[in-house]
Design a protein around this motif. Structure first.
Motif, mmCIF file in Angstrom:
data_model
loop_
_atom_site.group_PDB
_atom_site.id
_atom_site.type_symbol
_atom_site.label_atom_id
_atom_site.label_comp_id
_atom_site.label_asym_id
_atom_site.label_seq_id
_atom_site.Cartn_x
_atom_site.Cartn_y
_atom_site.Cartn_z
ATOM 1 N N UNK A 68 0.452 -1.750 2.845
ATOM 2 C CA UNK A 68 0.888 -2.368 1.592
ATOM 3 C C UNK A 68 2.018 -3.371 1.820
ATOM 4 N N UNK A 69 2.717 -3.199 2.967
ATOM 5 C CA UNK A 69 3.795 -4.129 3.327
ATOM 6 C C UNK A 69 3.285 -5.254 4.221
ATOM 7 N N UNK A 70 1.962 -5.299 4.439
ATOM 8 C CA UNK A 70 1.383 -6.374 5.248
ATOM 9 C C UNK A 70 1.498 -6.151 6.737
ATOM 10 N N UNK A 71 1.665 -4.889 7.159
ATOM 11 C CA UNK A 71 1.814 -4.571 8.578
ATOM 12 C C UNK A 71 0.513 -3.945 9.075
ATOM 13 N N UNK A 72 -0.229 -4.692 9.907
ATOM 14 C CA UNK A 72 -1.524 -4.234 10.410
ATOM 15 C C UNK A 72 -1.583 -4.389 11.932
ATOM 16 N N UNK A 73 -2.609 -3.786 12.533
ATOM 17 C CA UNK A 73 -2.960 -4.026 13.928
ATOM 18 C C UNK A 73 -1.810 -3.897 14.901
ATOM 19 N N UNK A 74 -1.598 -4.943 15.714
ATOM 20 C CA UNK A 74 -0.549 -4.933 16.743
ATOM 21 C C UNK A 74 0.835 -4.792 16.105
ATOM 22 N N UNK A 75 1.030 -5.445 14.964
ATOM 23 C CA UNK A 75 2.320 -5.350 14.281
ATOM 24 C C UNK A 75 2.605 -3.905 13.874
#
Length: 313
Positions: free
Chosen positions: A18-25
């Motif tokens: 929901x905070x836009x943190x996906x995948x490698x991040x």
């Protein structure tokens, strides 16, 4: 649980996606930050039996409201932290401080906002059930344990950018071998003191507060900072002097123990420490004043080297 109460148990107010943190991040964030669930364990007590669907509607509305608020704050803070992690791994020296500031801002927002959760929950449920909020009671807790950067996650956590004051500070091991008076900066908590020395400048303001970096992070919130003067005899005996009030109310014996343990651990040897507290002025300052007065008195001879005769009465 009776029919007049309803339990609310939630712990998923913030989701990384929901905070836009996906995948490698997401992987980088989870490797570097200790994630603390925001927990709500509350029981709503009602004056009489109510329609459970109405109660749930009020509960869901409150939970969703807070989830959106916290996710918005997370979406502001977490991408900054991820970028700081990447910059740190590229060798950036300010990365840790920027990430820590962003996470602290998030923690403060969460703590302040969640303090109103139970009040808003009571109002929302009362509104759905056609009751007054004061007719309801909530029991339980809202847990907002702070999220933290994991120890060692940032190389730049241990990098201290030099300032003019920092560069002027003496190497402690070398400084304490001198037979001399030196300006001292002292930071102390209830169990330990840490010191820095400077032969030319007194410690004040930012230079004094920077001594917090000599303590572990979890010990920095209760520190007291104070300037002092220190005299070394060059053989492991040190005298500290504190002006009136600068000892923060700590008695002489307590200060001596704190300083002895602190400086001893910093230079890794046994030391002898004495302290003088609540002085009007430092001994070194008194000595300079006295020397100046003596020089003035002895500098009144005439050109032929003879002292002038006293005036006739």
């Amino acid at each position: 649980m009776g029919k007049n109460s309803y339990s609310v148990n939630e712990k998923n107010f913030v989701d990384l996606k929901d905070a836009g943190i996906f995948g490698e991040d997401k992987t980088l964030f989870e490797e570097s930050v200790s994630i603390r669930p925001i927990k709500v364990e509350v029981e709503i007590v009602l004056p009489s039996e109510q329609d459970e669907a109405k109660i749930k509607k009020g509960v869901d509305a409150t939970v969703n409201k807070y989830a959106k608020l916290l996710s918005k704050q997370a979406s502001d803070a977490f991408p900054i932290i991820v970028e700081c992690i990447k910059e740190d791994r590229r060798g950036g020296t300010k990365s840790y401080n920027e990430a820590d500031a962003a996470l602290k801002k998030f923690n403060t927002f969460v703590k302040d906002r969640m303090e109103s959760f139970r009040v808003d929950l009571r109002s929302a449920v009362a509104d759905q059930c056609g009751l007054k909020a004061k007719e309801l009671m909530t029991m339980g807790r809202v847990s907002t344990k702070e999220w933290e950067i994991k120890p060692g996650a940032f190389r730049s956590e241990t990098v201290v950018e030099k300032s003019d004051d920092a560069e002027a500070n003496e190497d402690l091991v070398a400084a304490v071998k001198r037979k001399d008076w030196m300006h001292a900066g002292v930071a102390m908590n209830g169990a330990l003191a840490r010191i820095a020395l400077n032969r030319k400048k007194a410690f004040k303001g930012t230079a004094l507060k920077r001594l917090a970096e000599l303590f572990p992070k979890d010990q920095r919130t209760t520190l007291k900072f104070t300037p002092a003067m220190m005299h070394s005899n060059g053989a492991g005996e040190y005298t500290f002097e504190f002006l009136k009030g600068d000892n923060h109310g700590k008695p002489k014996q307590k200060l001596e123990a704190l300083l002895r343990n602190g400086i001893g651990s910093q230079i890794r040897r046994r030391v002898v420490v004495t302290a003088a507290v609540d002085l009007e002025s430092y001994s070194e300052v008194k000595k300079r004043t006295k020397d100046s007065e003596t020089s003035t008195k002895t500098g009144t001879a005439t050109k032929d080297g003879k002292s002038p005769k006293p005036p006739k009465k």
